[in-house]
Write an enzyme that holds these catalytic residues in place. Structure first.
Site, PDB file in Angstrom:
ATOM      1  N   HIS A  98      41.284  22.412   3.384  1.00 55.32           N
ATOM      2  CA  HIS A  98      41.998  22.435   4.661  1.00 55.32           C
ATOM      3  C   HIS A  98      41.816  21.088   5.358  1.00 55.32           C
ATOM      4  O   HIS A  98      40.735  20.487   5.293  1.00 55.32           O
ATOM      5  CB  HIS A  98      41.483  23.578   5.541  1.00 55.32           C
ATOM      6  CG  HIS A  98      42.104  23.534   6.899  1.00 55.32           C
ATOM      7  ND1 HIS A  98      43.459  23.668   7.064  1.00 55.32           N
ATOM      8  CD2 HIS A  98      41.583  23.316   8.125  1.00 55.32           C
ATOM      9  CE1 HIS A  98      43.734  23.536   8.344  1.00 55.32           C
ATOM     10  NE2 HIS A  98      42.614  23.319   9.007  1.00 55.32           N
TER      11      HIS A  98
ATOM     12  N   ASN B  64      46.448  18.259  11.474  1.00 48.45           N
ATOM     13  CA  ASN B  64      46.074  19.613  11.064  1.00 48.45           C
ATOM     14  C   ASN B  64      47.277  20.532  11.261  1.00 48.45           C
ATOM     15  O   ASN B  64      47.691  20.774  12.393  1.00 48.45           O
ATOM     16  CB  ASN B  64      44.884  20.072  11.922  1.00 48.45           C
ATOM     17  CG  ASN B  64      44.375  21.458  11.554  1.00 48.45           C
ATOM     18  OD1 ASN B  64      44.984  22.151  10.742  1.00 48.45           O
ATOM     19  ND2 ASN B  64      43.276  21.856  12.166  1.00 48.45           N
TER      20      ASN B  64
ATOM     21  N   CYS C  18      43.311  28.581  10.414  1.00 49.87           N
ATOM     22  CA  CYS C  18      43.240  27.592   9.320  1.00 49.87           C
ATOM     23  C   CYS C  18      42.909  28.230   7.972  1.00 49.87           C
ATOM     24  O   CYS C  18      43.172  27.642   6.925  1.00 49.87           O
ATOM     25  CB  CYS C  18      42.225  26.503   9.653  1.00 49.87           C
ATOM     26  SG  CYS C  18      42.695  25.597  11.143  1.00 49.87           S
TER      27      CYS C  18
HETATM   28  N1  ACO Z   1      40.645  10.106  22.505  1.00 50.34           N
HETATM   29  C1  ACO Z   1      39.681   9.477  23.162  1.00 50.34           C
HETATM   30  N2  ACO Z   1      38.533  10.072  23.551  1.00 50.34           N
HETATM   31  C2  ACO Z   1      38.373  11.375  23.216  1.00 50.34           C
HETATM   32  C3  ACO Z   1      39.350  12.097  22.523  1.00 50.34           C
HETATM   33  C4  ACO Z   1      40.535  11.417  22.147  1.00 50.34           C
HETATM   34  N3  ACO Z   1      41.523  12.019  21.469  1.00 50.34           N
HETATM   35  N4  ACO Z   1      38.903  13.351  22.343  1.00 50.34           N
HETATM   36  C5  ACO Z   1      37.697  13.433  22.894  1.00 50.34           C
HETATM   37  N5  ACO Z   1      37.376  12.228  23.439  1.00 50.34           N
HETATM   38  C6  ACO Z   1      36.165  11.857  24.129  1.00 50.34           C
HETATM   39  C7  ACO Z   1      35.484  13.034  24.774  1.00 50.34           C
HETATM   40  O1  ACO Z   1      36.058  13.311  26.041  1.00 50.34           O
HETATM   41  C8  ACO Z   1      34.064  12.565  24.884  1.00 50.34           C
HETATM   42  O2  ACO Z   1      33.940  11.696  26.006  1.00 50.34           O
HETATM   43  P1  ACO Z   1      32.592  11.727  26.892  1.00 50.34           P
HETATM   44  O3  ACO Z   1      31.492  11.335  25.946  1.00 50.34           O
HETATM   45  O4  ACO Z   1      32.893  10.725  27.946  1.00 50.34           O
HETATM   46  O5  ACO Z   1      32.484  13.130  27.381  1.00 50.34           O
HETATM   47  C9  ACO Z   1      33.887  11.718  23.624  1.00 50.34           C
HETATM   48  O6  ACO Z   1      35.217  11.364  23.195  1.00 50.34           O
HETATM   49  C10 ACO Z   1      33.180  12.435  22.512  1.00 50.34           C
HETATM   50  O7  ACO Z   1      33.771  13.732  22.379  1.00 50.34           O
HETATM   51  P2  ACO Z   1      33.353  14.744  21.259  1.00 50.34           P
HETATM   52  O8  ACO Z   1      34.162  15.991  21.360  1.00 50.34           O
HETATM   53  O9  ACO Z   1      31.865  14.884  21.271  1.00 50.34           O
HETATM   54  O10 ACO Z   1      33.804  13.897  19.971  1.00 50.34           O
HETATM   55  P3  ACO Z   1      33.520  14.179  18.446  1.00 50.34           P
HETATM   56  O11 ACO Z   1      32.942  12.976  17.849  1.00 50.34           O
HETATM   57  O12 ACO Z   1      32.822  15.488  18.235  1.00 50.34           O
HETATM   58  O13 ACO Z   1      35.001  14.321  17.845  1.00 50.34           O
HETATM   59  C11 ACO Z   1      36.549  16.018  17.160  1.00 50.34           C
HETATM   60  C12 ACO Z   1      35.865  15.309  18.334  1.00 50.34           C
HETATM   61  C13 ACO Z   1      37.364  14.988  16.401  1.00 50.34           C
HETATM   62  C14 ACO Z   1      37.471  17.091  17.713  1.00 50.34           C
HETATM   63  C15 ACO Z   1      35.497  16.620  16.211  1.00 50.34           C
HETATM   64  O14 ACO Z   1      34.505  17.298  16.960  1.00 50.34           O
HETATM   65  C16 ACO Z   1      36.083  17.566  15.200  1.00 50.34           C
HETATM   66  O15 ACO Z   1      36.867  17.207  14.344  1.00 50.34           O
HETATM   67  N6  ACO Z   1      35.689  18.847  15.246  1.00 50.34           N
HETATM   68  C17 ACO Z   1      36.171  19.831  14.283  1.00 50.34           C
HETATM   69  C18 ACO Z   1      37.603  20.201  14.503  1.00 50.34           C
HETATM   70  C19 ACO Z   1      37.984  21.334  13.540  1.00 50.34           C
HETATM   71  O16 ACO Z   1      37.537  21.393  12.414  1.00 50.34           O
HETATM   72  N7  ACO Z   1      38.762  22.305  13.965  1.00 50.34           N
HETATM   73  C20 ACO Z   1      38.923  23.479  13.127  1.00 50.34           C
HETATM   74  C21 ACO Z   1      40.252  23.699  12.725  1.00 50.34           C
HETATM   75  S1  ACO Z   1      41.290  24.137  14.007  1.00 50.34           S
HETATM   76  C22 ACO Z   1      41.756  25.796  13.803  1.00 50.34           C
HETATM   77  O17 ACO Z   1      41.180  26.574  13.083  1.00 50.34           O
HETATM   78  C23 ACO Z   1      42.844  26.261  14.672  1.00 50.34           C
END
Ligand code: ACO
Length: 342
Positions: free
Chosen positions: A269, A299, A120
């Protein structure tokens, strides 16, 4: 010593729109409401099978060259940022060079072609290479591309939903050119913290093993799901992203003696709308100065910032004389920031 300015922008996204409901219809246990509420993403683009990352980059590169008033043979260096190259090697830069017609005929130019592997942050890491080549006098015009074909390499099942729902395909390009005018590209300032390398990664193979991909009794290679798909600790990534993006932006402001209030537009980003809203609120940035497109594209990793720039130029928000800031954070962890007088 010349300065480096951005003299042309271009972008291309594949025509196939995939909404959150389309992912539900594929059988992924998710909802439109969950994805919109947690990430801001409403849709993304997927390339068709048979299309590679350099194919997406080609129209974006042609668009940027046309807007800069240049031909492919005017390019002195290609810098191609991607985490989804067609092959393990060579990189996608040489494929783009060939597709631009630079290897034979009227536009022949056997210039260097460099691939950048910084996810990214790849576009801004590439911008440092491009701007430094121009400032050092070793290139007059650099074609800098960020392009990704994520749709081939994400786990489109419920198991992979935390990662797969975030990503989309696309390409953006800029031309970085030498200028005698003051200003132009300032920085970029780069950072990395390799302690977190495995918190966001896609391993696929293990080069320490012999052979690097396990073979079965028939000599056929097998990659298990854990290694084939990207792995991410989303909460930790989120926490580091907001911290490092705030710091990177302030670093660029301090280094250039610019107040955030003096900046006309912010190009962050696009990993998660909530990350960017949090960064903007921490720094007191008004909503109308922060540009977003994650709602439409998800993304697109290295392609994100050049797509944002190209769209903002076309919709009239980004015009000559404006001062802009760019900030990225991603796998590595890596991060980067830059300030540009457009
Ligand atoms: N739909 C429904 N439920 C989901 C989904 C989905 N798409 N994805 C995860 N869940 C569930 C999980 O399984 C979990 O369920 P559980 O509580 O029963 O175990 C619950 O939702 C909460 O999951 P978390 O991962 O804790 O959710 P969070 O609120 O943290 O959101 C997210 C996840 C959106 C991915 C967030 O953490 C995020 O945006 N992180 C940063 C991503 C990022 O910046 N990436 C960097 C760039 S990528 C690169 O460099 C290649």
């Amino acid at each position: 010593m010349p300065n480096a300015r951005i003299s042309g922008t271009g972008f291309y996204v594949p025509p196939r729109v995939v909404t959150n409901d389309d992912l539900v219809a594929r059988g992924i246990d998710t909802t439109n409401a969950w994805i919109v509420q947690r990430t801001g993403i409403e849709a993304r683009r997927y390339a068709e099978e048979g299309i590679g990352t350099s194919d997406l980059a080609l129209p974006a590169a042609r668009d940027a060259l046309a807007r800069a008033g240049l031909r492919p043979r005017d390019v002195d260096l290609i810098v191609f940022a991607t985490l989804s190259p067609e092959m393990a090697f060579p990189g996608s830069g040489v494929l783009l060079q060939q597709k631009l017609g630079m290897c034979e005929g009227d536009d022949v130019k056997l210039c260097g072609a460099l691939d950048v592997r910084n996810q990214c942050s790849g576009f801004l890491y590439g911008l440092q290479v491009a701007a430094d080549a121009v400032r050092a006098g070793s290139a007059k015009h650099v074609l800098l591309v960020g392009a990704e074909t994520h749709s081939a390499a994400i786990d489109l099942s419920t198991r992979g939903r935390t990662v797969s729902t975030l990503f989309g395909d696309g390409a953006g390009a800029v031309i970085v050119s030498a200028t005698d005018e003051p200003g132009g590209v300032r920085g970029p300032w780069l950072g990395a913290d390799g302690r977190h390398a495995e918190l966001l990664c896609q391993k696929v193979w293990d080069i320490r093993k012999r052979p690097f991909i396990p073979l079965d009794a028939d000599g056929v290679g097998h990659v298990d799901a854990e290694h084939m798909w990207a792995q991410m600790d989303g909460r930790v990534v989120f926490k580091h992203a907001v911290e490092k993006m705030c710091l990177a932006l302030m670093q660029a402001c301090w280094a250039t003696n610019v107040e955030p209030a003096d900046i006309d537009l912010f190009f962050f980003h696009q990993a998660n709308l909530r990350i960017n809203q949090y960064v903007a609120s921490q720094l007191g940035l008004p909503d109308d100065k922060v540009v977003h497109n994650i709602q439409r594209y998800g993304n697109t990793t290295a392609a994100t910032i050049p797509i944002l720039l190209a769209e903002a130029e076309r919709d009239g928000r980004l015009t000559r004389g404006k001062k802009i800031a760019m900030v990225a954070f991603g796998s590595g962890f890596t991060w980067a920031s830059a300030i540009v007088d457009w």
